[in-house]
Design an enzyme around this catalytic site. Sequence first.
Site, PDB file in Angstrom:
ATOM      1  N   SER A 113      -3.910  -2.684  -0.320  1.00 38.54           N
ATOM      2  CA  SER A 113      -2.795  -3.491   0.183  1.00 38.54           C
ATOM      3  C   SER A 113      -3.291  -4.902   0.470  1.00 38.54           C
ATOM      4  CB  SER A 113      -2.267  -2.851   1.468  1.00 38.54           C
ATOM      5  OG  SER A 113      -1.369  -3.724   2.098  1.00 38.54           O
ATOM      6  N   THR A 159      10.134  -7.943 -11.500  1.00 39.07           N
ATOM      7  CA  THR A 159       9.421  -9.195 -11.750  1.00 39.07           C
ATOM      8  C   THR A 159       8.249  -9.320 -10.776  1.00 39.07           C
ATOM      9  OG1 THR A 159      11.452 -10.190 -12.513  1.00 39.07           O
ATOM     10  CG2 THR A 159       9.689 -11.716 -11.898  1.00 39.07           C
ATOM     11  N   GLY A 211       0.828  -1.206   0.000  1.00 40.97           N
ATOM     12  CA  GLY A 211       0.000   0.000   0.000  1.00 40.97           C
ATOM     13  C   GLY A 211       0.862   1.255   0.000  1.00 40.97           C
ATOM     14  N   CYS A 247       2.350   1.100  12.408  1.00 39.36           N
ATOM     15  CA  CYS A 247       3.565   1.720  11.872  1.00 39.36           C
ATOM     16  C   CYS A 247       4.116   2.784  12.803  1.00 39.36           C
ATOM     17  CB  CYS A 247       3.286   2.340  10.511  1.00 39.36           C
ATOM     18  SG  CYS A 247       2.590   1.152   9.387  1.00 39.36           S
TER      19      CYS A 247
HETATM   20  N1  PLP Z   1      -2.526   3.214   4.266  1.00 40.79           N
HETATM   21  C1  PLP Z   1      -3.276   2.838   5.292  1.00 40.79           C
HETATM   22  C2  PLP Z   1      -4.541   3.570   5.597  1.00 40.79           C
HETATM   23  C3  PLP Z   1      -2.886   1.752   6.084  1.00 40.79           C
HETATM   24  O1  PLP Z   1      -3.646   1.366   7.123  1.00 40.79           O
HETATM   25  C4  PLP Z   1      -1.688   1.069   5.757  1.00 40.79           C
HETATM   26  C5  PLP Z   1      -1.204  -0.058   6.599  1.00 40.79           C
HETATM   27  O2  PLP Z   1      -1.294  -0.020   7.815  1.00 40.79           O
HETATM   28  C6  PLP Z   1      -0.950   1.502   4.654  1.00 40.79           C
HETATM   29  C7  PLP Z   1      -1.400   2.580   3.925  1.00 40.79           C
HETATM   30  C8  PLP Z   1       0.333   0.839   4.247  1.00 40.79           C
HETATM   31  O3  PLP Z   1       0.120  -0.394   3.627  1.00 40.79           O
HETATM   32  P1  PLP Z   1       1.342  -1.433   3.514  1.00 40.79           P
HETATM   33  O4  PLP Z   1       1.566  -1.981   4.864  1.00 40.79           O
HETATM   34  O5  PLP Z   1       0.886  -2.465   2.534  1.00 40.79           O
HETATM   35  O6  PLP Z   1       2.500  -0.662   3.001  1.00 40.79           O
END
Ligand code: PLP
Length: 425
Positions: A209, A247, A82, A335
């Site tokens: 994602s 790839t 994502g 995160c």
């Molecule tokens: N955007 C939102 C709203 C999310 O909740 C997240 C993941 O927590 C992401 C982006 C990032 O996705 P990814 O973990 O696949 O990079």
Amino acid sequence: MHAPRHENESRPEVIYLDNNATTRVAPEVFEAMVPFLTEYYGNPSSAYRFGKLVEGHLKEAREKVAALLGCTPKEIIFTSCGTESDNMAIWSALQTSGKRHVVTTQVEHSAIMNQTDQLERMGFGVTRLPVQADGTLLLSDVENAIRDDTGVVSIMWANNETGVLFPIEEIASLCKKKGVLFHTDAVQTPGKIDLSHVAKSDIDFLSLSGHKLHAPKGVGVLYAKRRTKIVPYVIGGGQERGKRGGTENVASIIGLGRAAELSLERLSDEQGRVRVLRDRFEETLLQRLPDLYINGKRDQRLPNTSNIAFDFVEAEAILLDLDLLGICCSSGSACTTGSLDPSHVLVAMGLTPARARGCVRFSFGHYNTEADVDYALKVIPPIIEKRRAMSPLSPEHRDNFAYDVEAAREKEEKLMAQTMAAINE
Ligand code: PLP
């Protein structure tokens, strides 16, 4: 939970209430992937039949993902996550428009927050729109923020911490009227809200994602509306019709295709059964405990998300206690966990730092049962009561009258900062 280190180390028993952080890979998804990790390992770009066969399966997966958004397969670009989809949409829009201003919000995921910080350091202009106390966004604020030099508006569809939904299709129409590209981070939406009309809307870019919809981690999607110009963000070979080098992550893409199919099938379950689980959880806690608040507009949220402020308790303490009892949930987004700062989303909604630090997110999903909710409802109230009884900030503390609450809070923050500094040294 730590990863198993020994062959005979079994998975700890967990009640998983953190489905906005990631989701379990569905058994059907795993099953669909296995042949592409074992037997069919050809490179889809190879000219021989062993490669072409894999290419055919990739095509099918693309069709399944396209069905989720009601778009054509050509509008689907597979990425690594994502975050990459978000970064690619914004970067591409700025490159193709040649403009130097971005409109976004104060409550985006760090994928967008940190990219726009970086763009600012590179000399681009960024407007971060505020939200209301209930986490909602004013359409008039979006309209007023768009300038002649705005290259892209990027606003998330559903907030990962509170579940609050923004009026994305209206915002997209507004952007179209103003001639500005519009991107939405829709990572939290599949299987929770209906996305089948995306292609009919004015959305130019949309990110997904895999690991939020029961596919593996490390695969993502960028939807780019027909005829939208794209410059690659990952530069390399001619994969993804020249739009994204590298790839293809074949097995994960096949898994994502199957997951997209399942999420379409299960949409009514998530909107019905999962919502009922979430609502029962919230109502029972509200009845059972004082000084508790639900964050975010109650009737404008994802059906699975519950962000709760437990006043007079530190969320980290609650998470620790719940972890010992096998319950997984989180404060803020996965995160940003570990940061001492209160959640930027809750602060943007106007919560005081003290209240924001007492907030816990529970996010339910397809594999949660009534029994999971019963167990959580049995263990949470005594934990909160115990923690409150220990906290000098709580009205329930027996010596409370003797405390200067503000001074105690300052002292606690100083101590916490010293501890964190020592850890980080
Ligand atoms: N955007 C939102 C709203 C999310 O909740 C997240 C993941 O927590 C992401 C982006 C990032 O996705 P990814 O973990 O696949 O990079």
